[in-house]
Design a protein around this motif. Sequence first.
Motif, PDB file in Angstrom:
ATOM      1  N   ILE A  29       0.890  -1.181  -0.094  1.00  0.00           N
ATOM      2  CA  ILE A  29       0.053   0.109   0.049  1.00  0.00           C
ATOM      3  C   ILE A  29       1.017   1.263  -0.169  1.00  0.00           C
ATOM      4  O   ILE A  29       0.226   2.428  -0.102  1.00  0.00           O
ATOM      5  CB  ILE A  29      -0.877  -0.065   1.078  1.00  0.00           C
ATOM      6  CG1 ILE A  29      -0.199  -0.114   2.359  1.00  0.00           C
ATOM      7  CG2 ILE A  29      -2.033  -1.050   1.158  1.00  0.00           C
ATOM      8  CD1 ILE A  29      -0.884   0.965   3.451  1.00  0.00           C
ATOM      9  N   TRP A  30       2.170   1.142   0.228  1.00  0.00           N
ATOM     10  CA  TRP A  30       2.921   2.258   0.417  1.00  0.00           C
ATOM     11  C   TRP A  30       2.783   3.337  -0.828  1.00  0.00           C
ATOM     12  O   TRP A  30       2.704   4.483  -0.490  1.00  0.00           O
ATOM     13  CB  TRP A  30       4.531   1.933   0.441  1.00  0.00           C
ATOM     14  CG  TRP A  30       5.483   3.019   0.606  1.00  0.00           C
ATOM     15  CD1 TRP A  30       5.765   3.871   1.551  1.00  0.00           C
ATOM     16  CD2 TRP A  30       6.085   3.811  -0.487  1.00  0.00           C
ATOM     17  NE1 TRP A  30       6.586   4.638   1.559  1.00  0.00           N
ATOM     18  CE2 TRP A  30       6.948   4.871   0.103  1.00  0.00           C
ATOM     19  CE3 TRP A  30       6.204   3.554  -1.841  1.00  0.00           C
ATOM     20  CZ2 TRP A  30       7.968   5.409  -0.396  1.00  0.00           C
ATOM     21  CZ3 TRP A  30       7.097   4.383  -2.716  1.00  0.00           C
ATOM     22  CH2 TRP A  30       7.785   5.257  -2.079  1.00  0.00           C
ATOM     23  N   ALA A  31       2.710   2.984  -2.007  1.00  0.00           N
ATOM     24  CA  ALA A  31       2.895   3.914  -3.180  1.00  0.00           C
ATOM     25  C   ALA A  31       1.172   4.581  -3.195  1.00  0.00           C
ATOM     26  O   ALA A  31       1.113   5.617  -3.756  1.00  0.00           O
ATOM     27  CB  ALA A  31       2.782   3.129  -4.334  1.00  0.00           C
ATOM     28  N   ARG A  32       0.167   4.032  -2.561  1.00  0.00           N
ATOM     29  CA  ARG A  32      -1.278   4.540  -2.586  1.00  0.00           C
ATOM     30  C   ARG A  32      -1.611   5.151  -1.164  1.00  0.00           C
ATOM     31  O   ARG A  32      -2.739   6.002  -1.032  1.00  0.00           O
ATOM     32  CB  ARG A  32      -1.984   3.206  -2.755  1.00  0.00           C
ATOM     33  CG  ARG A  32      -2.040   2.729  -4.221  1.00  0.00           C
ATOM     34  CD  ARG A  32      -3.067   1.690  -4.474  1.00  0.00           C
ATOM     35  NE  ARG A  32      -2.985   1.100  -5.856  1.00  0.00           N
ATOM     36  CZ  ARG A  32      -3.380   1.720  -6.894  1.00  0.00           C
ATOM     37  NH1 ARG A  32      -4.279   2.528  -6.821  1.00  0.00           N
ATOM     38  NH2 ARG A  32      -3.406   1.125  -7.969  1.00  0.00           N
ATOM     39  N   LEU A  33      -0.878   5.330  -0.177  1.00  0.00           N
ATOM     40  CA  LEU A  33      -1.110   5.962   0.872  1.00  0.00           C
ATOM     41  C   LEU A  33      -1.247   7.228   0.713  1.00  0.00           C
ATOM     42  O   LEU A  33      -0.292   7.962   0.638  1.00  0.00           O
ATOM     43  CB  LEU A  33      -0.224   5.315   1.982  1.00  0.00           C
ATOM     44  CG  LEU A  33      -0.192   6.054   3.530  1.00  0.00           C
ATOM     45  CD1 LEU A  33      -1.577   5.289   4.059  1.00  0.00           C
ATOM     46  CD2 LEU A  33       0.888   5.880   4.517  1.00  0.00           C
ATOM     47  N   MET A  34      -2.474   7.835   1.223  1.00  0.00           N
ATOM     48  CA  MET A  34      -2.875   9.236   1.174  1.00  0.00           C
ATOM     49  C   MET A  34      -2.434   9.867   2.771  1.00  0.00           C
ATOM     50  O   MET A  34      -2.004  10.862   2.827  1.00  0.00           O
ATOM     51  CB  MET A  34      -4.245   9.470   0.700  1.00  0.00           C
ATOM     52  CG  MET A  34      -4.039   9.234  -0.709  1.00  0.00           C
ATOM     53  SD  MET A  34      -5.849   9.300  -1.471  1.00  0.00           S
ATOM     54  CE  MET A  34      -6.052  11.153  -1.387  1.00  0.00           C
ATOM     55  N   SER A  35      -3.244   8.967   3.731  1.00  0.00           N
ATOM     56  CA  SER A  35      -2.915   9.435   5.133  1.00  0.00           C
ATOM     57  C   SER A  35      -3.106   8.266   5.838  1.00  0.00           C
ATOM     58  O   SER A  35      -3.651   7.395   5.533  1.00  0.00           O
ATOM     59  CB  SER A  35      -4.090  10.474   5.390  1.00  0.00           C
ATOM     60  OG  SER A  35      -5.417   9.787   5.425  1.00  0.00           O
ATOM     61  N   LEU A  36      -2.364   8.425   7.226  1.00  0.00           N
ATOM     62  CA  LEU A  36      -2.487   7.298   8.085  1.00  0.00           C
ATOM     63  C   LEU A  36      -2.498   8.132   9.418  1.00  0.00           C
ATOM     64  O   LEU A  36      -1.621   8.859   9.734  1.00  0.00           O
ATOM     65  CB  LEU A  36      -1.259   6.458   8.012  1.00  0.00           C
ATOM     66  CG  LEU A  36      -1.147   5.233   9.013  1.00  0.00           C
ATOM     67  CD1 LEU A  36      -0.381   4.264   8.316  1.00  0.00           C
ATOM     68  CD2 LEU A  36      -0.411   5.696  10.254  1.00  0.00           C
ATOM     69  N   THR A  37      -3.598   8.041  10.089  1.00  0.00           N
ATOM     70  CA  THR A  37      -3.597   8.491  11.568  1.00  0.00           C
ATOM     71  C   THR A  37      -4.401   7.686  12.439  1.00  0.00           C
ATOM     72  O   THR A  37      -5.091   6.846  12.373  1.00  0.00           O
ATOM     73  CB  THR A  37      -4.990   9.562  11.424  1.00  0.00           C
ATOM     74  OG1 THR A  37      -4.893  10.239  10.382  1.00  0.00           O
ATOM     75  CG2 THR A  37      -5.225  10.392  12.718  1.00  0.00           C
ATOM     76  N   LEU A  38      -3.339   7.852  13.634  1.00  0.00           N
ATOM     77  CA  LEU A  38      -3.554   6.883  14.702  1.00  0.00           C
ATOM     78  C   LEU A  38      -3.975   7.660  15.913  1.00  0.00           C
ATOM     79  O   LEU A  38      -3.345   8.595  16.201  1.00  0.00           O
ATOM     80  CB  LEU A  38      -2.289   6.236  15.052  1.00  0.00           C
ATOM     81  CG  LEU A  38      -2.450   5.097  16.532  1.00  0.00           C
ATOM     82  CD1 LEU A  38      -3.449   4.163  16.293  1.00  0.00           C
ATOM     83  CD2 LEU A  38      -0.951   4.714  16.702  1.00  0.00           C
ATOM     84  N   THR A  39      -5.092   7.271  16.488  1.00  0.00           N
ATOM     85  CA  THR A  39      -5.748   8.173  17.498  1.00  0.00           C
ATOM     86  C   THR A  39      -5.715   7.080  18.895  1.00  0.00           C
ATOM     87  O   THR A  39      -6.240   6.060  18.929  1.00  0.00           O
ATOM     88  CB  THR A  39      -7.132   8.603  17.223  1.00  0.00           C
ATOM     89  OG1 THR A  39      -7.066   9.219  16.313  1.00  0.00           O
ATOM     90  CG2 THR A  39      -7.760   9.306  18.496  1.00  0.00           C
ATOM     91  N   ILE A  51      -6.824   4.705   7.705  1.00  0.00           N
ATOM     92  CA  ILE A  51      -5.790   4.349   6.484  1.00  0.00           C
ATOM     93  C   ILE A  51      -6.572   5.155   5.290  1.00  0.00           C
ATOM     94  O   ILE A  51      -7.598   4.392   5.117  1.00  0.00           O
ATOM     95  CB  ILE A  51      -5.385   3.164   6.434  1.00  0.00           C
ATOM     96  CG1 ILE A  51      -4.821   2.681   7.848  1.00  0.00           C
ATOM     97  CG2 ILE A  51      -4.585   2.914   5.312  1.00  0.00           C
ATOM     98  CD1 ILE A  51      -4.362   1.266   7.799  1.00  0.00           C
ATOM     99  N   GLU A  52      -6.169   5.930   4.716  1.00  0.00           N
ATOM    100  CA  GLU A  52      -6.844   6.525   3.417  1.00  0.00           C
ATOM    101  C   GLU A  52      -6.087   6.160   2.282  1.00  0.00           C
ATOM    102  O   GLU A  52      -4.726   6.398   2.038  1.00  0.00           O
ATOM    103  CB  GLU A  52      -6.960   7.903   3.532  1.00  0.00           C
ATOM    104  CG  GLU A  52      -7.973   8.565   2.333  1.00  0.00           C
ATOM    105  CD  GLU A  52      -8.064   9.924   2.345  1.00  0.00           C
ATOM    106  OE1 GLU A  52      -8.609  10.536   1.420  1.00  0.00           O
ATOM    107  OE2 GLU A  52      -7.702  10.691   3.328  1.00  0.00           O
ATOM    108  N   LEU A  53      -6.341   5.386   1.400  1.00  0.00           N
ATOM    109  CA  LEU A  53      -5.620   4.727   0.041  1.00  0.00           C
ATOM    110  C   LEU A  53      -5.956   5.712  -1.113  1.00  0.00           C
ATOM    111  O   LEU A  53      -7.382   5.727  -1.213  1.00  0.00           O
ATOM    112  CB  LEU A  53      -5.589   3.230   0.240  1.00  0.00           C
ATOM    113  CG  LEU A  53      -5.197   2.780   1.266  1.00  0.00           C
ATOM    114  CD1 LEU A  53      -5.440   1.019   1.047  1.00  0.00           C
ATOM    115  CD2 LEU A  53      -3.610   2.823   1.364  1.00  0.00           C
TER     116      LEU A  53
END
Length: 66
Positions: A29-39, A51-53
């Motif tokens: 998914i690395w090339a498609r990762l738009m955002s990653l947020t951990l709360t 995770i937004e792809l």
Amino acid sequence: MRDHLATAQLYDAPAYVLTVLGRNITANIWARLMSLTLTESRGDRADQLNIELDDTDSEMARPWPR
């Protein structure tokens, strides 16, 4: 494709590893990762990972079994 951890070190970006059912899917998914947020939540409340792809080309396959 570059190793995402090496790229993170070059650009002072956060490093991460994503696993699904024990399988490392980070490279998938690395090339498609738009955002990653951990709360992180306090106490016994569950943490949340969003995770937004990018799938604008509709070519993304599921990297995990159904």
